[in-house]
Design a protein around this motif. Structure first.
Motif, PDB file in Angstrom:
ATOM      1  N   UNK A 154      13.938  -2.885   8.353  1.00  0.00           N
ATOM      2  CA  UNK A 154      12.604  -3.490   8.281  1.00  0.00           C
ATOM      3  C   UNK A 154      12.005  -3.388   6.893  1.00  0.00           C
ATOM      4  N   UNK A 155      12.632  -2.592   6.027  1.00  0.00           N
ATOM      5  CA  UNK A 155      12.054  -2.397   4.714  1.00  0.00           C
ATOM      6  C   UNK A 155      12.359  -3.588   3.811  1.00  0.00           C
ATOM      7  N   UNK A 156      11.469  -3.754   2.829  1.00  0.00           N
ATOM      8  CA  UNK A 156      11.604  -4.905   1.942  1.00  0.00           C
ATOM      9  C   UNK A 156      12.860  -4.785   1.095  1.00  0.00           C
ATOM     10  N   UNK A 157      13.380  -5.933   0.728  1.00  0.00           N
ATOM     11  CA  UNK A 157      14.564  -5.922  -0.124  1.00  0.00           C
ATOM     12  C   UNK A 157      14.481  -7.077  -1.102  1.00  0.00           C
ATOM     13  N   UNK A 158      15.239  -6.975  -2.163  1.00  0.00           N
ATOM     14  CA  UNK A 158      15.338  -8.055  -3.138  1.00  0.00           C
ATOM     15  C   UNK A 158      16.719  -7.987  -3.755  1.00  0.00           C
ATOM     16  N   UNK A 159      17.072  -9.012  -4.485  1.00  0.00           N
ATOM     17  CA  UNK A 159      18.379  -9.037  -5.125  1.00  0.00           C
ATOM     18  C   UNK A 159      18.475  -7.917  -6.151  1.00  0.00           C
ATOM     19  N   UNK A 160      19.494  -7.094  -6.012  1.00  0.00           N
ATOM     20  CA  UNK A 160      19.688  -5.984  -6.951  1.00  0.00           C
ATOM     21  C   UNK A 160      20.054  -6.528  -8.321  1.00  0.00           C
ATOM     22  N   UNK A 164      -2.813   7.392   2.865  1.00  0.00           N
ATOM     23  CA  UNK A 164      -1.959   7.276   4.050  1.00  0.00           C
ATOM     24  C   UNK A 164      -1.199   5.953   4.023  1.00  0.00           C
ATOM     25  N   UNK A 165      -1.889   4.906   3.618  1.00  0.00           N
ATOM     26  CA  UNK A 165      -1.309   3.564   3.575  1.00  0.00           C
ATOM     27  C   UNK A 165      -0.138   3.494   2.589  1.00  0.00           C
ATOM     28  N   UNK A 166      -0.300   4.142   1.440  1.00  0.00           N
ATOM     29  CA  UNK A 166       0.708   4.078   0.386  1.00  0.00           C
ATOM     30  C   UNK A 166       1.661   5.278   0.414  1.00  0.00           C
ATOM     31  N   UNK A 167       1.544   6.120   1.422  1.00  0.00           N
ATOM     32  CA  UNK A 167       2.373   7.323   1.515  1.00  0.00           C
ATOM     33  C   UNK A 167       3.864   7.000   1.394  1.00  0.00           C
ATOM     34  N   UNK A 168       4.325   6.015   2.139  1.00  0.00           N
ATOM     35  CA  UNK A 168       5.750   5.680   2.123  1.00  0.00           C
ATOM     36  C   UNK A 168       6.230   5.275   0.748  1.00  0.00           C
ATOM     37  N   UNK A 172       6.115 -11.873  -2.167  1.00  0.00           N
ATOM     38  CA  UNK A 172       6.574 -11.606  -0.804  1.00  0.00           C
ATOM     39  C   UNK A 172       7.222 -10.223  -0.704  1.00  0.00           C
ATOM     40  N   UNK A 173       8.088  -9.895  -1.667  1.00  0.00           N
ATOM     41  CA  UNK A 173       8.813  -8.623  -1.620  1.00  0.00           C
ATOM     42  C   UNK A 173       7.865  -7.431  -1.668  1.00  0.00           C
ATOM     43  N   UNK A 174       6.889  -7.479  -2.570  1.00  0.00           N
ATOM     44  CA  UNK A 174       5.969  -6.350  -2.722  1.00  0.00           C
ATOM     45  C   UNK A 174       5.033  -6.258  -1.517  1.00  0.00           C
ATOM     46  N   UNK A 175       4.612  -7.393  -1.002  1.00  0.00           N
ATOM     47  CA  UNK A 175       3.766  -7.381   0.195  1.00  0.00           C
ATOM     48  C   UNK A 175       4.521  -6.770   1.376  1.00  0.00           C
ATOM     49  N   UNK A 176       5.784  -7.129   1.506  1.00  0.00           N
ATOM     50  CA  UNK A 176       6.589  -6.549   2.596  1.00  0.00           C
ATOM     51  C   UNK A 176       6.778  -5.049   2.389  1.00  0.00           C
ATOM     52  N   UNK A 177       6.931  -4.626   1.147  1.00  0.00           N
ATOM     53  CA  UNK A 177       7.068  -3.193   0.865  1.00  0.00           C
ATOM     54  C   UNK A 177       5.813  -2.428   1.301  1.00  0.00           C
ATOM     55  N   UNK A 178       4.632  -3.004   1.037  1.00  0.00           N
ATOM     56  CA  UNK A 178       3.402  -2.340   1.473  1.00  0.00           C
ATOM     57  C   UNK A 178       3.334  -2.302   2.991  1.00  0.00           C
ATOM     58  N   UNK A 179       3.701  -3.398   3.640  1.00  0.00           N
ATOM     59  CA  UNK A 179       3.678  -3.400   5.107  1.00  0.00           C
ATOM     60  C   UNK A 179       4.626  -2.326   5.656  1.00  0.00           C
ATOM     61  N   UNK A 180       5.785  -2.180   5.025  1.00  0.00           N
ATOM     62  CA  UNK A 180       6.732  -1.146   5.447  1.00  0.00           C
ATOM     63  C   UNK A 180       6.157   0.252   5.220  1.00  0.00           C
ATOM     64  N   UNK A 181       5.414   0.411   4.114  1.00  0.00           N
ATOM     65  CA  UNK A 181       4.811   1.708   3.821  1.00  0.00           C
ATOM     66  C   UNK A 181       3.760   2.065   4.867  1.00  0.00           C
ATOM     67  N   UNK A 182       2.952   1.090   5.247  1.00  0.00           N
ATOM     68  CA  UNK A 182       1.946   1.314   6.287  1.00  0.00           C
ATOM     69  C   UNK A 182       2.626   1.687   7.600  1.00  0.00           C
TER      70      UNK A 182
END
Length: 290
Positions: free
Chosen positions: A4-10, A29-33, A208-218
């Motif tokens: 479920x975590x965000x990913x991008x081309x390495x 708490x939101x940015x803990x992850x 999109x990638x960074x937004x998904x990363x924040x959602x995963x962190x939450x």
């Protein structure tokens, strides 16, 4: 990293994304992850800066400095050319929100006869207060000094945000109005307070990638609540664990993962009302990145 975590081309180069948010237990708490590298994105490095929300509002207006910045929704029209809103990471009041509190029992009519300390003219709390009654005279005071200033007798009343919503009574202060309650009575909607904005110039894939990363962190914080709270406690001013848990629950929840259609409607309605009443001179153009 979970599926479920965000990913991008390495790539061989790591892209640094600068993130700024307030030093509050709910934001922590939101940015803990992300802050503890529990949520990672290949090819990306996240650098966190902590700063009070009014200062972040002003910097986003003046410089569009950070890639991702927490902002008050009131500030969004002023930065909308450079930033779009993330569809996650917001704090909304579900029938509660910023409060006006006073050293003695006052009515809402009494507020037009005194000066009210406010935490900044770009805060959403200030916008809601001015929509409620534009005649109220205000003076800006750092948010963490409002309760002490009232207790010291320098102000009869103040507009409180953050943890003060849970601690004002133990300072002997009295609630005059909860603007979240008032807003729900007027509109039937939640009161949107703050969100996270991301620089448009990063481009669609990075947005999109960074937004998904924040959602995963939450989601990581919600799934690992005890550890997330332990991390957030270092930012929980004057709160014990129980109150910090209550405060985080108020502002980091399913709404933080996604505003939902009614949450997005509430943001637009709040800003449109502010514009109609002449508080916000710029026509708001609200959009979101998923």
């Amino acid at each position: 990293m979970s599926s479920t975590q965000a990913s991008s081309t390495q790539t061989s180069d790591t892209r640094t994304i600068t993130i700024a948010h307030s030093p509050d237990s709910d934001d922590a708490f939101m940015f803990y992850g992300m802050a503890t590298n529990k949520v990672r994105v290949p090819g990306y490095r996240f650098v966190h800066t902590l700063c009070d929300i009014e200062a972040l509002n002003r910097r986003a207006m003046d410089e569009a400095f950070y890639d991702v910045t927490a902002i008050s929704f009131h500030a969004y029209p002023y930065v909308q050319e450079n930033y779009t809103l993330m569809s996650c990471g917001g704090s909304v009041g579900e029938g509660y929100g910023p409060m006006v509190v006073a050293s003695k029992q006052l009515t809402t009519d009494d507020l037009t006869k005194i000066r009210v300390a406010v935490p900044g003219t770009l805060t959403t709390a200030y916008l809601a207060l001015k929509i409620f009654n534009p005649e109220i005279e205000t003076e800006v005071v750092p948010f963490d000094q409002i309760i002490p200033q009232i207790k010291a007798g320098n102000f009869d009343a103040g507009l409180i945000i953050h943890e003060g919503q849970l601690t004002y009574a133990r300072s002997g202060l009295h609630k005059v109005i909860d603007l979240g309650v008032w807003w729900r009575e007027q509109t039937g909607l939640v009161l949107p307070l703050g969100g996270n904005a991301i620089r448009r110039s990063l481009g669609a894939e990075v947005l999109h990638t960074v937004t998904q990363a924040l959602r995963d962190s939450i989601q990581h914080g919600l799934d690992n609540r005890e550890q997330g709270l332990e991390y957030a406690m270092q930012f929980a001013r004057d709160l014990d664990t129980n109150l910090a848990n209550r405060f985080v629950s108020m502002y980091v929840n399913e709404r933080t993962l996604s505003y939902g259609p009614d949450g997005q409607e509430a943001i637009r309605k709040l800003l449109d009302l502010g514009h109609e009443k002449g508080i916000i001179p710029i026509t708001p153009k609200v959009d979101f990145v998923d």
